[in-house]
Design a protein around this motif. Structure first.
Motif, PDB file in Angstrom:
ATOM      1  N   ARG A   1       0.847  -1.193   0.000  1.00  0.00           N
ATOM      2  CA  ARG A   1       0.000   0.000   0.000  1.00  0.00           C
ATOM      3  C   ARG A   1       0.891   1.255   0.000  1.00  0.00           C
ATOM      4  O   ARG A   1       1.825   1.364   0.799  1.00  0.00           O
ATOM      5  CB  ARG A   1      -0.905   0.007   1.219  1.00  0.00           C
ATOM      6  CG  ARG A   1      -1.807   1.253   1.287  1.00  0.00           C
ATOM      7  CD  ARG A   1      -2.692   1.198   2.530  1.00  0.00           C
ATOM      8  NE  ARG A   1      -3.517   2.382   2.607  1.00  0.00           N
ATOM      9  CZ  ARG A   1      -4.695   2.511   2.019  1.00  0.00           C
ATOM     10  NH1 ARG A   1      -5.168   1.494   1.309  1.00  0.00           N
ATOM     11  NH2 ARG A   1      -5.388   3.620   2.136  1.00  0.00           N
ATOM     12  N   SER A   2       0.570   2.224  -0.848  1.00  0.00           N
ATOM     13  CA  SER A   2       1.308   3.495  -0.926  1.00  0.00           C
ATOM     14  C   SER A   2       0.332   4.613  -1.252  1.00  0.00           C
ATOM     15  O   SER A   2      -0.689   4.385  -1.912  1.00  0.00           O
ATOM     16  CB  SER A   2       2.414   3.419  -1.980  1.00  0.00           C
ATOM     17  OG  SER A   2       1.860   3.164  -3.260  1.00  0.00           O
ATOM     18  N   LEU A   7      -9.781  -0.722   0.535  1.00  0.00           N
ATOM     19  CA  LEU A   7      -9.204  -2.004   0.937  1.00  0.00           C
ATOM     20  C   LEU A   7      -8.939  -2.823  -0.328  1.00  0.00           C
ATOM     21  O   LEU A   7      -9.867  -3.193  -1.046  1.00  0.00           O
ATOM     22  CB  LEU A   7     -10.158  -2.753   1.871  1.00  0.00           C
ATOM     23  CG  LEU A   7      -9.681  -4.121   2.347  1.00  0.00           C
ATOM     24  CD1 LEU A   7      -8.403  -3.972   3.174  1.00  0.00           C
ATOM     25  CD2 LEU A   7     -10.782  -4.789   3.158  1.00  0.00           C
ATOM     26  N   ASN A   8      -7.692  -3.027  -0.613  1.00  0.00           N
ATOM     27  CA  ASN A   8      -7.329  -3.670  -1.874  1.00  0.00           C
ATOM     28  C   ASN A   8      -7.779  -5.127  -1.907  1.00  0.00           C
ATOM     29  O   ASN A   8      -7.647  -5.858  -0.925  1.00  0.00           O
ATOM     30  CB  ASN A   8      -5.821  -3.607  -2.072  1.00  0.00           C
ATOM     31  CG  ASN A   8      -5.333  -2.165  -2.151  1.00  0.00           C
ATOM     32  OD1 ASN A   8      -6.008  -1.342  -2.753  1.00  0.00           O
ATOM     33  ND2 ASN A   8      -4.189  -1.891  -1.545  1.00  0.00           N
ATOM     34  N   MET A   9      -8.304  -5.497  -3.008  1.00  0.00           N
ATOM     35  CA  MET A   9      -8.769  -6.871  -3.206  1.00  0.00           C
ATOM     36  C   MET A   9      -8.098  -7.440  -4.453  1.00  0.00           C
ATOM     37  O   MET A   9      -8.157  -6.835  -5.511  1.00  0.00           O
ATOM     38  CB  MET A   9     -10.290  -6.936  -3.345  1.00  0.00           C
ATOM     39  CG  MET A   9     -11.021  -6.371  -2.145  1.00  0.00           C
ATOM     40  SD  MET A   9     -12.818  -6.431  -2.321  1.00  0.00           S
ATOM     41  CE  MET A   9     -13.078  -8.183  -2.355  1.00  0.00           C
ATOM     42  N   GLY A  10      -7.490  -8.504  -4.275  1.00  0.00           N
ATOM     43  CA  GLY A  10      -6.812  -9.110  -5.414  1.00  0.00           C
ATOM     44  C   GLY A  10      -5.328  -8.794  -5.390  1.00  0.00           C
ATOM     45  O   GLY A  10      -4.825  -8.060  -4.540  1.00  0.00           O
ATOM     46  N   ASN A  11      -4.642  -9.320  -6.363  1.00  0.00           N
ATOM     47  CA  ASN A  11      -3.201  -9.142  -6.413  1.00  0.00           C
ATOM     48  C   ASN A  11      -2.760  -7.929  -7.192  1.00  0.00           C
ATOM     49  O   ASN A  11      -1.611  -7.510  -7.099  1.00  0.00           O
ATOM     50  CB  ASN A  11      -2.561 -10.391  -7.041  1.00  0.00           C
ATOM     51  CG  ASN A  11      -2.718 -11.609  -6.150  1.00  0.00           C
ATOM     52  OD1 ASN A  11      -2.762 -11.469  -4.937  1.00  0.00           O
ATOM     53  ND2 ASN A  11      -2.811 -12.788  -6.773  1.00  0.00           N
ATOM     54  N   HIS A  22      -4.920  13.252  -3.153  1.00  0.00           N
ATOM     55  CA  HIS A  22      -3.989  12.139  -2.961  1.00  0.00           C
ATOM     56  C   HIS A  22      -3.931  11.294  -4.238  1.00  0.00           C
ATOM     57  O   HIS A  22      -4.862  11.282  -5.038  1.00  0.00           O
ATOM     58  CB  HIS A  22      -4.454  11.257  -1.797  1.00  0.00           C
ATOM     59  CG  HIS A  22      -4.344  11.925  -0.465  1.00  0.00           C
ATOM     60  ND1 HIS A  22      -3.448  11.523   0.495  1.00  0.00           N
ATOM     61  CD2 HIS A  22      -5.026  12.977   0.071  1.00  0.00           C
ATOM     62  CE1 HIS A  22      -3.584  12.289   1.561  1.00  0.00           C
ATOM     63  NE2 HIS A  22      -4.544  13.183   1.313  1.00  0.00           N
ATOM     64  N   TYR A  23      -2.858  10.552  -4.353  1.00  0.00           N
ATOM     65  CA  TYR A  23      -2.695   9.571  -5.440  1.00  0.00           C
ATOM     66  C   TYR A  23      -2.217   8.262  -4.808  1.00  0.00           C
ATOM     67  O   TYR A  23      -1.177   8.214  -4.151  1.00  0.00           O
ATOM     68  CB  TYR A  23      -1.697  10.052  -6.474  1.00  0.00           C
ATOM     69  CG  TYR A  23      -1.536   9.089  -7.646  1.00  0.00           C
ATOM     70  CD1 TYR A  23      -2.485   9.060  -8.661  1.00  0.00           C
ATOM     71  CD2 TYR A  23      -0.459   8.207  -7.695  1.00  0.00           C
ATOM     72  CE1 TYR A  23      -2.365   8.172  -9.726  1.00  0.00           C
ATOM     73  CE2 TYR A  23      -0.326   7.325  -8.755  1.00  0.00           C
ATOM     74  CZ  TYR A  23      -1.292   7.302  -9.773  1.00  0.00           C
ATOM     75  OH  TYR A  23      -1.183   6.414 -10.816  1.00  0.00           O
ATOM     76  N   GLY A  24      -3.037   7.233  -4.959  1.00  0.00           N
ATOM     77  CA  GLY A  24      -2.670   5.970  -4.347  1.00  0.00           C
ATOM     78  C   GLY A  24      -3.811   4.989  -4.430  1.00  0.00           C
ATOM     79  O   GLY A  24      -4.647   5.059  -5.339  1.00  0.00           O
ATOM     80  N   PRO A  52      -4.135  -4.395  -7.452  1.00  0.00           N
ATOM     81  CA  PRO A  52      -4.968  -3.205  -7.239  1.00  0.00           C
ATOM     82  C   PRO A  52      -4.482  -2.048  -8.101  1.00  0.00           C
ATOM     83  O   PRO A  52      -3.297  -1.938  -8.414  1.00  0.00           O
ATOM     84  CB  PRO A  52      -4.796  -2.914  -5.752  1.00  0.00           C
ATOM     85  CG  PRO A  52      -3.467  -3.478  -5.412  1.00  0.00           C
ATOM     86  CD  PRO A  52      -3.302  -4.703  -6.275  1.00  0.00           C
ATOM     87  N   LYS A  53      -5.411  -1.184  -8.473  1.00  0.00           N
ATOM     88  CA  LYS A  53      -5.074  -0.066  -9.346  1.00  0.00           C
ATOM     89  C   LYS A  53      -4.811   1.210  -8.535  1.00  0.00           C
ATOM     90  O   LYS A  53      -5.470   1.466  -7.536  1.00  0.00           O
ATOM     91  CB  LYS A  53      -6.202   0.173 -10.337  1.00  0.00           C
ATOM     92  CG  LYS A  53      -6.424  -0.973 -11.307  1.00  0.00           C
ATOM     93  CD  LYS A  53      -7.539  -0.637 -12.258  1.00  0.00           C
ATOM     94  CE  LYS A  53      -7.758  -1.771 -13.265  1.00  0.00           C
ATOM     95  NZ  LYS A  53      -8.865  -1.446 -14.200  1.00  0.00           N
ATOM     96  N   TYR A  54      -3.881   2.010  -9.012  1.00  0.00           N
ATOM     97  CA  TYR A  54      -3.627   3.338  -8.435  1.00  0.00           C
ATOM     98  C   TYR A  54      -4.632   4.321  -9.022  1.00  0.00           C
ATOM     99  O   TYR A  54      -5.049   4.189 -10.183  1.00  0.00           O
ATOM    100  CB  TYR A  54      -2.204   3.806  -8.758  1.00  0.00           C
ATOM    101  CG  TYR A  54      -1.154   3.141  -7.906  1.00  0.00           C
ATOM    102  CD1 TYR A  54      -0.725   3.741  -6.722  1.00  0.00           C
ATOM    103  CD2 TYR A  54      -0.603   1.919  -8.302  1.00  0.00           C
ATOM    104  CE1 TYR A  54       0.237   3.137  -5.942  1.00  0.00           C
ATOM    105  CE2 TYR A  54       0.358   1.310  -7.520  1.00  0.00           C
ATOM    106  CZ  TYR A  54       0.777   1.920  -6.349  1.00  0.00           C
ATOM    107  OH  TYR A  54       1.726   1.332  -5.576  1.00  0.00           O
ATOM    108  N   MET A  55      -4.982   5.316  -8.236  1.00  0.00           N
ATOM    109  CA  MET A  55      -5.938   6.310  -8.700  1.00  0.00           C
ATOM    110  C   MET A  55      -5.717   7.630  -7.941  1.00  0.00           C
ATOM    111  O   MET A  55      -5.178   7.651  -6.843  1.00  0.00           O
ATOM    112  CB  MET A  55      -7.376   5.831  -8.468  1.00  0.00           C
ATOM    113  CG  MET A  55      -7.702   5.574  -6.998  1.00  0.00           C
ATOM    114  SD  MET A  55      -9.410   5.058  -6.705  1.00  0.00           S
ATOM    115  CE  MET A  55     -10.261   6.547  -7.164  1.00  0.00           C
ATOM    116  N   GLY A  56      -6.103   8.704  -8.566  1.00  0.00           N
ATOM    117  CA  GLY A  56      -6.091  10.003  -7.899  1.00  0.00           C
ATOM    118  C   GLY A  56      -7.450  10.290  -7.296  1.00  0.00           C
ATOM    119  O   GLY A  56      -8.473  10.013  -7.909  1.00  0.00           O
TER     120      GLY A  56
END
Length: 319
Positions: A8-9, A205-209, A199-201, A211-215
């Protein structure tokens, strides 16, 4: 199904603004401004006190200097009289008792002159030390005091405030305490803080291997309130109100004392105006009497004791 965030970032920028605390900050700025004004008024009051002290000290020095000069004149006159009587005694025209009486008067006058000179020198050194003057041999300047002023205008509290920075400092202190009470009131209520940012990140709660980044943008309102300071702030407010009342009472006492002092000073000034005229007439009369006694002594009409008495009275009238 696999859940979780492995790496996570998040990168972003947030801006927060205290909405209700802004009003408290305004009072804080006003409080600091009043603090500087109070200090300035207190410095002006101190300057006035030092000026008054210097003026009173200078007046005592000038008064003592004038008394010394008058006493010097009397000593010179008595010395001339003693010399004249000794010459008359040598010619058989004056008795030894008259010479001794004149010498005794001269000795007493010299003792008085020595005391006057010591007092004048002591006051002169006080003035020199007070003003840090490099010239230790200064002498008071001559100036005329205008005692023929018209009637004084009545002085009220508002006028006193404009002439007395110590009273103005008390008024400013009362206002500063009132502002401080407002600051304390602001601490009793919740602070509303507005926050906004971008923010950009991966915010969810990420699901799967993969996950997509988004603003994404965010905004929020926060209430901040300390439950344990309410009674403390209320106590500080009561103390502040007590300080306000004490300062107001202190000012009323000073104003009352000033009004009494002004009334007394007016009476003294008007009395001094009348005494000045009487003193001038007394000086003219004593000077004429001394001149008559001097001429009468030369003609043998009065004794030397009468002339010495006339000289002494003239010296008293001059001062």
């Amino acid at each position: 199904l696999q859940m979780g965030t492995y790496d996570r970032s998040d990168l972003g920028l947030d801006i927060s603004y205290p909405i209700t605390a802004a009003f408290v900050n305004i009072y804080n700025v006003k409080y600091r401004t009043l603090a500087m004004q109070v200090k300035s008024a207190q410095n002006a009051a101190l300057k006035n006190q030092l000026s008054f002290k210097l003026g009173a000290l200078y007046f005592l020095w000038e008064l003592s200097y004038g008394a010394t000069e008058v006493q010097k004149t009397l000593v010179s006159q008595l010395e001339a009289t003693v010399t004249q009587l000794k010459n008359l005694q040598a010619g058989g025209m004056a008795s030894a008792s008259r010479v001794l009486e004149a010498q005794a008067r001269l000795a007493n006058a010299k003792v008085q002159l020595c005391g006057n000179e010591n007092q004048t020198d002591s006051l002169r050194l006080e003035v020199v030390n007070f003003i840090q003057c490099p010239d230790t041999a200064i002498t008071p300047e001559n100036y005329d005091i205008n005692a023929s002023m018209g009637p004084f205008s009545p002085i009220d509290t508002l006028t006193l405030n404009s002439y007395r920075p110590d009273l103005a400092a008390l008024d400013l202190s009362i206002e500063q305490l009132s502002v401080f009470s407002d600051i304390l009131s602001g601490q009793k209520y919740p602070n509303l803080v507005w926050t906004a940012g971008y923010h950009y990140g991966r915010p969810e709660l990420n699901m799967g291997n993969n996950p997509k980044y988004m603003g994404y943008a965010m905004t929020a309102l926060q209430f901040k309130f300390n439950l344990y300071d309410g009674d403390k702030v209320t106590s500080q407010q009561r103390q502040t109100q007590q300080q306000i009342e004490i300062t107001q009472t202190q000012k009323q006492q000073i104003v009352s004392a000033l009004n009494s002092a002004i009334t007394s000073a007016k009476r003294d000034f008007y009395r001094a105006q009348r005494q000045e005229k009487a003193a001038q007439l007394s000086l003219e009369a004593s000077h004429a009497l001394a001149e008559d006694a001097k001429n009468s002594l030369a003609a043998g009409v009065v004794t030397s004791i009468d002339y010495l008495n006339a000289l002494t009275e003239e010296a008293k009238a001059r001062f």
